[in-house]
Design an enzyme around this catalytic site. Structure first.
Site, short mmCIF file in Angstrom:
data_model
loop_
_atom_site.label_atom_id
_atom_site.label_comp_id
_atom_site.label_asym_id
_atom_site.label_seq_id
_atom_site.Cartn_x
_atom_site.Cartn_y
_atom_site.Cartn_z
CB CYS A 323 -43.98 4.81 20.90
SG CYS A 323 -45.75 4.50 21.07
CD GLU A 357 -40.59 6.97 21.67
OE1 GLU A 357 -41.40 7.66 22.30
OE2 GLU A 357 -40.58 5.72 21.72
#
Length: 365
Positions: A323, A357
């Site tokens: 992330c 992401e």
């Protein structure tokens, strides 16, 4: 939040800019072409949080716009799911005339699902009493004519569940449907349709795997449950107790019989594997019996700590969901010495933001 950026007509251009930025940032690792998985341009977030502004008899949701440097009224919210937007209007209409429910209310959190459930958390700067509970129960009854809803009240050191504090999401992943218990105030992937694409990609890159899978930071079992079909056995670790409890529920409801969850941190597991420490939580689990050729990691934004990174480097294949591209890049500086990136993906979990992401599959050189 940047309201000006939330323009569906510019979504494709913004995603292209992210892809180019990602390719440039990771060029030194000689990655393959980036596989790009787009989001819906609107109504993609399954959870949202709003502050509440009181102005005389009026009451409304607001967010803070970092570009305008000011609060912005949000009667509707383009990123939030259609279900959240419907609930926003219905809920605020109920709250405005109700003194008990609106008194010192400062925040409302929504957690929705593709399966049609929604959880509403009301946060207060006061202790909640029996009158609040009675009014909240009546509110739930009225809203239940339109929604599959549950309501939670929160105040300092106080939490009241009228029924349950979770929703159950159902995700169609390839030809299977997986059910996931998602607990209020615990981490879940916010963009459900992109989460499906992430699961399908992870299943694809681990097809025809040999041996077992080790997963660190497994959360509610989101990935490990879907990936269990590709491995003989799966061993997964997670520290947060609510997530572990949800994972155990999810294992049972999905009829997964080859997945074992251990409640411990990645750092603790690294020590256990290196036989530096023994843990009572590992009693009855023979770590040496696992033949894990593949390791899956989905670490927090800080990335993987040095000891765990060394552990990860010992596996033939590494599946890394990140992330935070900055910490992924830092970790790849070490992993690239022994492994090569053979698959590279961008998942647009958060449209109209700089957030990226990413997923990489690394295989030993």
């Amino acid at each position: 939040m940047n309201l000006a950026a939330m323009d569906p007509t510019t979504y494709d251009a913004q995603l292209t800019a992210k892809r180019i930025k990602l390719e440039q940032a990771f060029a030194q690792f000689e990655t393959p072409s980036v596989e790009v998985f787009a989001s819906e341009p609107a109504h993609y977030r399954m959870r949202a949080e709003f502050r509440i502004w009181h102005e005389g008899d009026d009451l409304y949701y607001y967010m803070f716009d970092k570009v305008l440097n000011d609060k912005v009224r949000c009667d509707q919210y383009l990123p939030a799911s259609a279900l959240i937007n419907q609930m926003m209007a219905a809920l605020i209409a109920e709250l405005k005339p109700n003194h008990s429910l609106r008194h010192k209310l400062f925040q409302v959190d929504f957690l929705s699902t593709l399966s049609g459930e929604i959880l509403v958390s009301l946060l207060y700067h006061r202790q909640l009493d029996d009158q609040w509970r009675s009014e909240a129960a009546a509110l739930k009854a009225r809203l239940s004519s339109q929604f599959k809803v549950n309501i939670i009240g929160r105040a300092r050191k106080q939490k009241i569940d009228l029924d349950k504090d979770f929703v159950v999401e159902s995700l169609q992943v390839n030809d299977k449907v997986f059910h996931y218990k998602q607990i209020e105030n615990s981490f879940t992937q916010p963009n459900a349709k992109v989460a499906i694409k992430m699961l399908e990609w992870a299943i694809d890159v681990t097809q025809h795997s040999q041996g077992d899978l080790l997963e660190l930071y497994c959360g509610n079992g989101n990935f490990s449950i879907a990936l269990a079909q590709n491995f003989n056995r799966v061993l997964a670790t997670e520290l947060a107790k609510p997530s572990v409890d949800a994972a155990q529920y999810n294992i049972e409801v999905n009829n997964i019989d080859n997945l074992q969850i251990i409640r411990m941190s990645a750092e603790e597991f690294s020590d256990a594997m290196a036989k530096k420490r023994s843990f009572r939580r590992l009693e009855g689990i023979d770590l040496d019996s696992y033949v894990c050729n593949t390791i899956f990691v989905d670490p927090p934004r800080a990335g993987i700590d040095p000891a765990t990174l060394e552990l990860v480097q010992g596996y033939e294949r590494i599946l890394y969901i990140s992330c935070n591209p900055d910490t992924l890049k830092d970790n790849l500086q070490q992993l690239n010495q022994t492994h090569k990136v053979t698959r590279f993906a961008l998942f647009d979990q958060f449209p109209y933001t700089d957030h990226m992401e990413t997923g990489v599959l690394l295989e030993r050189r």
